[in-house]
Design a protein around this motif. Structure first.
Motif, PDB file in Angstrom:
ATOM      1  N   UNK A  23      64.743  22.109   5.595  1.00  0.00           N
ATOM      2  CA  UNK A  23      63.692  22.654   4.724  1.00  0.00           C
ATOM      3  C   UNK A  23      64.305  23.493   3.604  1.00  0.00           C
ATOM      4  N   UNK A  24      65.326  24.289   3.924  1.00  0.00           N
ATOM      5  CA  UNK A  24      65.988  25.099   2.893  1.00  0.00           C
ATOM      6  C   UNK A  24      66.637  24.206   1.843  1.00  0.00           C
ATOM      7  N   UNK A  25      67.281  23.152   2.277  1.00  0.00           N
ATOM      8  CA  UNK A  25      67.905  22.193   1.358  1.00  0.00           C
ATOM      9  C   UNK A  25      66.837  21.587   0.441  1.00  0.00           C
ATOM     10  N   UNK A  26      65.701  21.196   1.006  1.00  0.00           N
ATOM     11  CA  UNK A  26      64.632  20.570   0.221  1.00  0.00           C
ATOM     12  C   UNK A  26      63.838  21.546  -0.634  1.00  0.00           C
ATOM     13  N   UNK A  27      64.015  22.835  -0.393  1.00  0.00           N
ATOM     14  CA  UNK A  27      63.362  23.859  -1.217  1.00  0.00           C
ATOM     15  C   UNK A  27      64.271  24.340  -2.342  1.00  0.00           C
ATOM     16  N   UNK A  28      65.496  23.846  -2.393  1.00  0.00           N
ATOM     17  CA  UNK A  28      66.475  24.247  -3.402  1.00  0.00           C
ATOM     18  C   UNK A  28      66.262  23.411  -4.668  1.00  0.00           C
ATOM     19  N   UNK A  29      65.840  24.038  -5.772  1.00  0.00           N
ATOM     20  CA  UNK A  29      65.579  23.273  -7.000  1.00  0.00           C
ATOM     21  C   UNK A  29      66.805  22.528  -7.523  1.00  0.00           C
ATOM     22  N   UNK A  30      67.990  23.053  -7.284  1.00  0.00           N
ATOM     23  CA  UNK A  30      69.191  22.357  -7.760  1.00  0.00           C
ATOM     24  C   UNK A  30      69.458  21.100  -6.934  1.00  0.00           C
ATOM     25  N   UNK A  31      69.258  21.158  -5.628  1.00  0.00           N
ATOM     26  CA  UNK A  31      69.415  19.981  -4.778  1.00  0.00           C
ATOM     27  C   UNK A  31      68.366  18.933  -5.158  1.00  0.00           C
ATOM     28  N   UNK A  32      67.169  19.378  -5.479  1.00  0.00           N
ATOM     29  CA  UNK A  32      66.056  18.473  -5.782  1.00  0.00           C
ATOM     30  C   UNK A  32      65.913  18.190  -7.282  1.00  0.00           C
ATOM     31  N   UNK A  33      66.947  18.491  -8.052  1.00  0.00           N
ATOM     32  CA  UNK A  33      66.900  18.333  -9.511  1.00  0.00           C
ATOM     33  C   UNK A  33      66.483  16.925  -9.936  1.00  0.00           C
ATOM     34  N   UNK A  34      66.867  15.908  -9.187  1.00  0.00           N
ATOM     35  CA  UNK A  34      66.595  14.522  -9.580  1.00  0.00           C
ATOM     36  C   UNK A  34      65.418  13.919  -8.812  1.00  0.00           C
ATOM     37  N   UNK A  35      64.588  14.789  -8.273  1.00  0.00           N
ATOM     38  CA  UNK A  35      63.352  14.396  -7.587  1.00  0.00           C
ATOM     39  C   UNK A  35      62.191  15.128  -8.257  1.00  0.00           C
ATOM     40  N   UNK A  36      60.977  14.621  -8.081  1.00  0.00           N
ATOM     41  CA  UNK A  36      59.835  15.300  -8.710  1.00  0.00           C
ATOM     42  C   UNK A  36      59.399  16.563  -7.957  1.00  0.00           C
ATOM     43  N   UNK A  37      60.269  17.525  -7.863  1.00  0.00           N
ATOM     44  CA  UNK A  37      59.927  18.817  -7.268  1.00  0.00           C
ATOM     45  C   UNK A  37      60.526  19.043  -5.898  1.00  0.00           C
ATOM     46  N   UNK A  38      60.400  20.280  -5.455  1.00  0.00           N
ATOM     47  CA  UNK A  38      60.889  20.669  -4.133  1.00  0.00           C
ATOM     48  C   UNK A  38      59.839  20.295  -3.083  1.00  0.00           C
ATOM     49  N   UNK A  39      60.239  20.332  -1.817  1.00  0.00           N
ATOM     50  CA  UNK A  39      59.317  20.034  -0.732  1.00  0.00           C
ATOM     51  C   UNK A  39      58.892  21.306  -0.017  1.00  0.00           C
ATOM     52  N   UNK A  40      57.659  21.336   0.411  1.00  0.00           N
ATOM     53  CA  UNK A  40      57.182  22.418   1.269  1.00  0.00           C
ATOM     54  C   UNK A  40      57.821  22.251   2.645  1.00  0.00           C
ATOM     55  N   UNK A  41      57.762  23.284   3.449  1.00  0.00           N
ATOM     56  CA  UNK A  41      58.287  23.192   4.816  1.00  0.00           C
ATOM     57  C   UNK A  41      57.552  22.091   5.584  1.00  0.00           C
ATOM     58  N   UNK A  42      56.254  22.004   5.402  1.00  0.00           N
ATOM     59  CA  UNK A  42      55.462  20.993   6.106  1.00  0.00           C
ATOM     60  C   UNK A  42      55.912  19.573   5.741  1.00  0.00           C
ATOM     61  N   UNK A  43      56.096  19.314   4.459  1.00  0.00           N
ATOM     62  CA  UNK A  43      56.538  17.976   4.022  1.00  0.00           C
ATOM     63  C   UNK A  43      57.965  17.698   4.460  1.00  0.00           C
ATOM     64  N   UNK A  44      58.813  18.713   4.450  1.00  0.00           N
ATOM     65  CA  UNK A  44      60.189  18.556   4.902  1.00  0.00           C
ATOM     66  C   UNK A  44      60.227  18.206   6.390  1.00  0.00           C
ATOM     67  N   UNK A  45      59.466  18.949   7.205  1.00  0.00           N
ATOM     68  CA  UNK A  45      59.391  18.662   8.641  1.00  0.00           C
ATOM     69  C   UNK A  45      58.839  17.259   8.899  1.00  0.00           C
ATOM     70  N   UNK A  46      57.832  16.859   8.131  1.00  0.00           N
ATOM     71  CA  UNK A  46      57.247  15.524   8.295  1.00  0.00           C
ATOM     72  C   UNK A  46      58.275  14.433   7.977  1.00  0.00           C
ATOM     73  N   UNK A  47      59.143  14.690   7.000  1.00  0.00           N
ATOM     74  CA  UNK A  47      60.171  13.692   6.680  1.00  0.00           C
ATOM     75  C   UNK A  47      61.111  13.498   7.862  1.00  0.00           C
ATOM     76  N   UNK A  48      61.473  14.587   8.543  1.00  0.00           N
ATOM     77  CA  UNK A  48      62.352  14.475   9.707  1.00  0.00           C
ATOM     78  C   UNK A  48      61.678  13.655  10.801  1.00  0.00           C
ATOM     79  N   UNK A  49      60.394  13.866  11.018  1.00  0.00           N
ATOM     80  CA  UNK A  49      59.672  13.088  12.026  1.00  0.00           C
ATOM     81  C   UNK A  49      59.716  11.596  11.696  1.00  0.00           C
ATOM     82  N   UNK A  50      59.541  11.248  10.420  1.00  0.00           N
ATOM     83  CA  UNK A  50      59.626   9.838  10.000  1.00  0.00           C
ATOM     84  C   UNK A  50      61.038   9.300  10.181  1.00  0.00           C
ATOM     85  N   UNK A  51      62.033  10.098   9.772  1.00  0.00           N
ATOM     86  CA  UNK A  51      63.425   9.649   9.890  1.00  0.00           C
ATOM     87  C   UNK A  51      63.780   9.362  11.347  1.00  0.00           C
TER      88      UNK A  51
END
Length: 179
Positions: A23-51
């Motif tokens: 979640x911290x990685x996905x909330x980092x604007x520099x890490x997410x520079x090439x994506x349309x925005x950062x992820x909330x904790x909820x969306x980040x956790x949901x991605x792990x469940x899908x993965x």
């Protein structure tokens, strides 16, 4: 489910302890520079469940990446079928690491392990990589692992808002003829 190991890394199943650093990685604007925005904790956790569901179902997908020497979670790497809304089909390689772990060769090392798995274990004929035209760091990794780009494959990703993230590039690596 398969686990991949390199000299310095383990690509493995996801753990509960990975959720906060992911979640911290996905909330980092520099890490997410090439994506349309950062992820909330909820969306980040949901991605792990899908993965993890994909790993459980197929035995491959987006693996958590940790440093072997310390057990520290540093990001993810893996393979996934190309999204249906893309103008091509195939299996895509990807990676995303926390900023403190950039510049150590981890992305290249993880990507090479993923490529080997894709070609040797999964017998994929080709692996694709897609990124924004401005993501030069990822494109450098793509070239280091032997991928090549044909500008004729470049496209505008209509799934992202109009702007600098829309122009996208495609890199390819074929099993046949691979060094």
């Amino acid at each position: 489910m398969s686990e991949l190991r390199t000299d310095r890394l383990v690509l493995r199943a996801w753990r509960e302890s990975d959720l906060a650093p992911w979640a911290a990685l996905n909330a980092d604007p520099e890490v997410r520079e090439h994506f349309p925005g950062v992820l909330t904790r909820e969306r980040s956790d949901a991605s792990v469940a899908r993965f993890q569901a994909d790993l459980d179902r197929r035995g491959w997908g987006w693996w958590a990446v940790e440093v072997r020497a310390t057990g520290e979670f540093i990001g993810f790497a893996g393979l996934d079928p190309v999204d249906e809304d893309m103008p091509f089909t195939g299996v895509e390689i990807g990676w995303r690491l926390a900023r403190p772990h950039w510049g150590h060769g981890y992305a290249t090392e993880a990507a090479l392990a993923v490529v080997d798995h894709g070609f040797e274990a999964l017998r994929l004929p080709e692996i694709l990589a897609v990124t924004t035209a401005t993501n030069l760091r990822s494109q450098a990794v793509m070239r280091r692992i032997g991928m090549t780009r044909d500008p004729a494959d470049d496209f505008d990703d209509l799934t992202v808002p109009e702007g600098p993230l829309r122009p996208s590039v495609v890199y390819r690596l074929r099993r046949e003829g691979r060094q």
